[in-house]
Design an enzyme around this catalytic site. Structure first.
Site: not given
Length: 563
Positions: A223, A434, A470
């Site tokens: 991320s 995600d 994610h």
């Protein structure tokens, strides 16, 4: 504790080189230069007054902080014996003591490269069990705290390991960016400066402690952390030999526009919105249409790019019913399945959500938990505190935000020639489910890198994890060394552990053809009950069922080119 200096500037030419290596053109306004080894050197500069090898690890640890360095303050310098580590509370009051760590030198550092910077860095140097390598760790969201659990995991594996709060300490568990309003120097720190300074200081500290530099340096993050890795490869190609970049927010502005757009699309559906039963109806229909595209029905969509499901087949023919979607619901789904486009130029701003990611839309976008888009405060830094994303102009407002923040927070350069030519390697990964940073954006970026830099397969491998959320979690196999704090099955096995795979690629040239991902029952890694294993294949290849064998075993799948 008094400030300390690691390095002395010998000539004006060296001063210029060091300043260029520690932040570049983005620094301004009261900048106090942090004099560290140049970013362009593969080996950190050896301090001319480095102490000789000392009798004890503790003496060598304390010697790191023996001299003064403007803009750098060592707040904790201690050599910790093997045992438990009480985690500083920071903004996480429930943090627990970390058990049974090996002995190490702990350095807590405060960096102030500008008069509005306050960057915290932790560097942990193993005692006699150093593996000769350095490992930098990434962050999530707006950062703001140190991950001691990740530091501990790297330490246990023998790395000289480092982490930074990116200069945003005080944020609420990475989600609240409001404290950065009106602080452009902190934007630079968060964008790239803190990661680079952490890296250079960590290498120099390791060299001083061990009397030799790390043989290789690695970075891993997902991320925001994935974006940090791309920043390093593009801005400072000599910092790391290998980088693991998961679901990267490297196109930071595009990523935030995408997240906010997905959220706004769901918010704008007239009452009753998209209730859970309608979301389940949609998810089931998509799965029924596209589950078998990889050769087996297993509850996972492995090839979302191939899925041609049209949500209009679910549209109600009358006023509505339990087994159909309203016209407004269908329209919203169609928008989420489509890229975010600049209406004036036609340029793609952010990628579409993948078909098969529907179970994560509500949780991932927090549509029932917030009146503002997740991580949406970044727009208020430029557009004002009262800005409402529901009124966002995708041409004018986007260009305004890009012009102010893009040079600082984006890492979208397609030219990775310097990183490639010095032998650097990148392993990227993304979950197909995600709902924050879908994989199509990174696919597009890597394709453009290959076209611009050339020889993409020789230094970049990208793996899509079917059914993964994610950075982890989700319905599919989701444990493969993608989070150092969640030990991979057979950690150190390059066929199942990303960091081990990256090391082997960098150090022996053996590129990973496939990575085995594991799904644990109820996603409970600690319990150790394996539900499924599946190979992850380097994009554009995908894992296809061979037609025979256990569909829950990676042995029944092979990596094939799309056809």
């Amino acid at each position: 504790m008094r400030k300390t200096t690691l390095y002395k500037v010998v000539t004006g030419m060296m001063v210029a080189a060091l300043a260029a290596g520690c932040g570049g053109g983005g620094d301004s306004g009261g900048f106090v230069p942090v004099v560290l080894p140049p970013a362009t050197g593969t080996t950190p500069v050896v301090p001319p007054d480095a102490p000789p090898q000392m009798a004890s690890n503790e003496e060598r640890c304390r010697a790191i902080a023996a001299q003064s360095l403007p803009g750098t303050e060592f707040t904790v310098v201690e050599y910790r014996p093997a045992g438990d580590f009480p985690v500083p509370k920071q903004i996480i009051p429930t943090a627990e003591t970390i058990k049974s760590l090996p002995e190490f030198c702990r350095l807590s550092v405060r960096l102030t490269p500008s008069n509005d910077s306050d960057i915290k860095v932790e560097i942990w140097l193993p005692g006699d069990h150093w593996n000769g390598r350095m490992l930098g760790l990434g962050n999530g969201g707006f950062a703001g705290f140190i991950s001691y659990e990740s530091l501990a995991a790297g330490l246990r594996r023998g790395y000289a390991v480092a982490h930074t709060d990116m200069g945003t300490g005080g944020t609420t568990l990475s989600f609240d960016g409001s404290l950065l309003r009106g602080h452009p120097e902190k934007w630079i720190d968060w964008g790239y400066r803190s990661t680079h300074l952490m890296t250079v200081l960590s290498k120099a500290s390791a060299q001083r402690f061990y009397s030799k530099p790390p043989a290789k340096s690695y970075f891993m993050g997902c991320s925001t952390g994935g974006g940090q890795g791309i920043h390093e490869a593009t801005r400072y190609p000599d910092d790391y030999d290998g980088i693991i970049s998961g679901a990267p927010a490297n196109d930071r502005i595009g990523t935030h526009i995408g997240i906010a757009t997905y959220w706004a699309t769901m918010k704008k559906i007239p009452a009753p919105g998209m209730p859970a039963d309608k979301m389940a109806l949609l998810s089931s229909a998509v799965l029924e249409a596209c589950d078998s595209d990889d050769g087996v029905k297993d509850g996972l969509i492995s090839r979302p790019e191939k899925c041609t499901f049209n949500p209009r087949v679910l549209q109600c023919q009358d006023a509505g019913g339990a087994n159909c979607l309203t016209a407004d619901q269908v329209s919203a789904v169609e928008k989420l399945y489509s890229p975010v486009i600049d209406p004036v130029t036609g340029a793609v701003i952010a990628p579409q959500l993948e078909k098969g990611s529907e179970p994560n839309w509500s949780a991932g976008l927090a549509i029932d938990l917030s009146t503002k888009p997740p991580f949406g405060e970044i727009f208020s830094w430029v557009l004002g505190n009262d800005f409402d994303f529901l009124n966002f102009d995708y041409s004018r407002d986007r260009q305004t935000v890009e012009s102010v923040l893009g040079p600082v927070v984006n890492a979208t350069s397609k030219d990775l020639t310097k990183f490639r030519d010095r032998g650097g390697k990148i392993i990227g990964f993304n979950g197909t489910m995600d709902a924050l940073i879908p994989p199509a954006g990174f696919e597009k970026y890597l394709t453009s890198v290959s076209e611009t830099t050339g020889a993409g397969d020789s230094f970049i491998r990208f793996y899509k994890a079917p059914g993964m959320d994610h950075c982890g979690g989700g319905l599919g196999p989701n444990v493969f060394g993608n989070d150092i704090a969640t030990p991979a099955p057979l950690a150190g096995d390059p066929s199942r552990d990303l960091l081990a795979a990256l090391e082997r690629w960098v150090e022996t040239g053996d590129a990973p053809d496939r990575i085995i991902a594991t799904k644990f029952k109820n996603n409970n890694v600690a319990a150790g009950e394996v539900a499924m294993t599946r190979p992850l294949c380097p994009f554009p290849k995908f894992a296809k069922y061979d037609g025979v064998g256990d569909p829950n075993s990676e042995k029944s799948f092979s990596c094939q080119q799309p056809g």
